[in-house]
Scaffold this motif. Structure first.
Motif, PDB file in Angstrom:
ATOM      1  N   GLY A  74       3.520  56.763  -2.284  1.00 19.24           N
ATOM      2  CA  GLY A  74       2.803  57.517  -3.299  1.00 19.24           C
ATOM      3  C   GLY A  74       3.732  57.888  -4.441  1.00 19.24           C
ATOM      4  N   GLU A  75       3.263  58.772  -5.274  1.00 21.66           N
ATOM      5  CA  GLU A  75       3.963  59.114  -6.507  1.00 21.66           C
ATOM      6  C   GLU A  75       4.760  60.404  -6.367  1.00 21.66           C
ATOM      7  N   ASP A  76       6.061  60.312  -6.654  1.00 20.48           N
ATOM      8  CA  ASP A  76       6.942  61.478  -6.718  1.00 20.48           C
ATOM      9  C   ASP A  76       6.972  62.290  -5.422  1.00 20.48           C
ATOM     10  N   LYS A  77       7.104  61.592  -4.290  1.00 23.19           N
ATOM     11  CA  LYS A  77       7.235  62.274  -3.006  1.00 23.19           C
ATOM     12  C   LYS A  77       8.669  62.278  -2.492  1.00 23.19           C
ATOM     13  N   VAL A  78       9.582  61.651  -3.230  1.00 25.97           N
ATOM     14  CA  VAL A  78      11.002  61.661  -2.856  1.00 25.97           C
ATOM     15  C   VAL A  78      11.606  62.938  -3.423  1.00 25.97           C
ATOM     16  N   TRP A  87      20.431  57.697  -1.242  1.00 22.98           N
ATOM     17  CA  TRP A  87      21.731  57.127  -0.883  1.00 22.98           C
ATOM     18  C   TRP A  87      22.167  56.161  -1.980  1.00 22.98           C
ATOM     19  N   PRO A  88      23.460  56.103  -2.289  1.00 27.88           N
ATOM     20  CA  PRO A  88      23.915  55.198  -3.356  1.00 27.88           C
ATOM     21  C   PRO A  88      23.382  53.778  -3.175  1.00 27.88           C
ATOM     22  N   LEU A  89      22.893  53.210  -4.277  1.00 26.17           N
ATOM     23  CA  LEU A  89      22.195  51.926  -4.241  1.00 26.17           C
ATOM     24  C   LEU A  89      22.618  51.054  -5.412  1.00 26.17           C
ATOM     25  N   VAL A  90      22.902  49.787  -5.115  1.00 24.19           N
ATOM     26  CA  VAL A  90      23.219  48.774  -6.121  1.00 24.19           C
ATOM     27  C   VAL A  90      22.216  47.646  -5.958  1.00 24.19           C
ATOM     28  N   ALA A  91      21.743  47.073  -7.063  1.00 24.22           N
ATOM     29  CA  ALA A  91      20.782  45.972  -7.015  1.00 24.22           C
ATOM     30  C   ALA A  91      21.367  44.737  -7.684  1.00 24.22           C
ATOM     31  N   SER A  98      10.031  58.834   8.094  1.00 22.14           N
ATOM     32  CA  SER A  98       9.495  57.479   8.005  1.00 22.14           C
ATOM     33  C   SER A  98       9.189  57.139   6.554  1.00 22.14           C
ATOM     34  N   ALA A  99       9.261  55.849   6.231  1.00 17.25           N
ATOM     35  CA  ALA A  99       8.953  55.430   4.862  1.00 17.25           C
ATOM     36  C   ALA A  99       7.514  55.780   4.492  1.00 17.25           C
ATOM     37  N   ARG A 100       6.617  55.780   5.484  1.00 16.72           N
ATOM     38  CA  ARG A 100       5.214  56.109   5.198  1.00 16.72           C
ATOM     39  C   ARG A 100       5.083  57.492   4.569  1.00 16.72           C
ATOM     40  N   ALA A 127      15.223  52.053   2.353  1.00 13.60           N
ATOM     41  CA  ALA A 127      16.250  52.449   3.323  1.00 13.60           C
ATOM     42  C   ALA A 127      17.138  53.547   2.757  1.00 13.60           C
ATOM     43  N   SER A 128      17.434  53.469   1.469  1.00 17.26           N
ATOM     44  CA  SER A 128      18.269  54.491   0.828  1.00 17.26           C
ATOM     45  C   SER A 128      17.580  55.850   0.818  1.00 17.26           C
ATOM     46  N   VAL A 129      16.251  55.837   0.684  1.00 14.23           N
ATOM     47  CA  VAL A 129      15.497  57.093   0.762  1.00 14.23           C
ATOM     48  C   VAL A 129      15.645  57.718   2.145  1.00 14.23           C
ATOM     49  N   LEU A 130      15.467  56.892   3.185  1.00 18.08           N
ATOM     50  CA  LEU A 130      15.514  57.423   4.547  1.00 18.08           C
ATOM     51  C   LEU A 130      16.921  57.851   4.942  1.00 18.08           C
ATOM     52  N   LEU A 131      17.923  57.129   4.461  1.00 19.84           N
ATOM     53  CA  LEU A 131      19.301  57.521   4.778  1.00 19.84           C
ATOM     54  C   LEU A 131      19.622  58.903   4.227  1.00 19.84           C
TER      55      LEU A 131
END
Length: 401
Positions: free
Chosen positions: A123-127, A132-136, A117-119, A108-112
């Motif tokens: 794969g590898e290194d497509k971001v 978006w700021p993320l805490v786990a 789409s996440a699709r 979700a942070s990638v899409l924000l």
């Protein structure tokens, strides 16, 4: 040019009993004022969400909740999470739960940040850049997702699992509180703990960074095993071997829980830099075929892959045996290495992991198809210390069947 290796992890790691109370202050110090907590209904029912919300609100951080997490987050769940984050004006996502919830928050942070789409990012290194700021905040001791650069998703339309792999996915903050694992049921504890063991052993047996099948001037997502990942992986193996039985069968044993949470963290840092390899490559199609948990599938396959890799990793497997508590003094290297395989099989039995693929619901007729799929997984197969043909993989699966 000689190959170099790199190392990545979360931007900040906070570990300790009761550390969740510091979450809100840490988020506030980042200048973030509105959070969306990404979790699931089981976490809410276990009473873990309230601690996170209280910490955020007490620090002046407004918090909303997305509780649509799934055991294998789907692309549609990612879209729903993104929609709610936008509506809430969330400046940070907080992934709370097992690896699936954290992986959902990552996607979700990638899409924000980057849209689409996440699709598109599987794969590898497509971001293309920071997310978006993320805490786990992990509540299980197993996946290491709080420090990894991977988000494993289920593409239900195409009936496959896929992963977004990028160092940009590593959270800004990993807050690891062993107290949050006390309510984890025995089966989840066993599956997650054996998943962490798989991560550590695969990282320790992975191909050396010098021999990765990639140009020397190219830094790949997985670097291969390095001196740093070896240290982390071996300590994780030692901690798991000494504590997983207690964590599973004495769930309130806080010392065992704490050591398992630390082991998961160390294994996560190790494998997410070194590599995972043949165990994970095999588990992907088998997981889809049987709907088993990722941890159970990995754990079942682990000793069979260890035995397959033994000719190229005798010394390392002898060291794994010692780390698991086996007495290897004076033994020939091969005998010591074989003890590692036996020790993992015994560990599986002791914590209730299925011993055979047929117990997961796999049929013998599916073995050839699974082997063919694995041969095509070049991203993971290149990390294994011993190459494998489809015939060799089928023989391995028949042994595990």
């Amino acid at each position: 040019m000689e190959r170099a290796w790199s190392f990545h992890t979360a931007g900040n790691i906070v570990f300790g009993r009761g550390a969740v109370a510091r979450l809100g202050k840490l988020v506030q110090q980042m200048g973030l004022e509105r959070a969306l907590v990404v979790t699931d209904k089981a976490i809410v029912q276990a009473g873990l969400l309230s601690q996170v919300i209280s910490s955020l609100v007490d620090a002046g951080v407004a918090a909303e909740v997305f509780d649509g997490g799934e055991p294998e987050p789907s692309l549609s769940a990612v879209n729903l999470c993104v929609k709610q984050a936008k509506e809430a004006g969330a400046q940070v996502l907080v992934g709370l739960g097992g690896g699936s919830n954290i992986d959902l928050a990552k996607a979700a942070s990638v899409l924000l940040k980057h849209g689409g789409s996440a699709r598109k990012y599987l794969g590898e290194d497509k971001v293309p850049g920071p997310i978006w700021p993320l805490v786990a905040v992990p509540t299980t001791a197993g996946t290491g997702s709080e420090v990894s650069g991977a988000s494993v998703l289920a593409d239900k339309e195409q009936n496959v699992r896929g992963a977004i792999l990028s160092n940009f996915l590593r959270p800004l903050l990993a807050l690891v509180d062993p107290l949050l694992t006390l309510t984890c049921p025995p089966k989840v504890t066993a599956d997650a703990g054996m998943d962490a063991l798989t991560h550590a052993i695969e990282a320790y047996l992975a191909i050396d960074f010098r021999y990765m099948d990639a140009p020397a001037d190219q830094l790949t997502f997985y670097s291969g095993r390095t001196p740093l990942t070896d240290c982390l992986a071996l300590e994780a193996i030692r901690l798991i071997g000494g504590n997983i039985r207690l964590a599973v069968h004495q769930g309130r044993n806080l010392e065992a829980r704490e050591k398992m949470h630390l082991a998961s963290l160390l294994a996560g840092m190790a494998f997410s830099n070194a590599a995972v390899a043949l165990v994970h490559a095999l588990e992907y199609p088998i997981g889809v075929m049987t709907s088993c948990t990722h941890g159970a599938g990995n754990a079942l396959l682990l000793p069979y892959v260890m035995r397959y890799n033994l000719p190229t990793r005798m010394r390392e497997l002898a060291e794994v045996a010692a780390a698991l508590g086996e007495d290897v003094d004076g033994l020939p290297e091969r005998e010591a290495a074989e003890l590692a395989v036996d020790a993992v099989q015994q560990l599986k039995e002791d914590v209730g992991i299925p011993m055979r693929l047929r117990e997961l619901g796999m049929t013998e007729g599916q073995i050839s198809e699974a082997a063919q799929q694995v041969v095509g997984n070049a991203r993971l197969m290149r990390n294994n210390p011993r190459p494998a043909t489809a015939a060799q993989l089928a023989a391995l699966l028949h042994e595990a069947f």
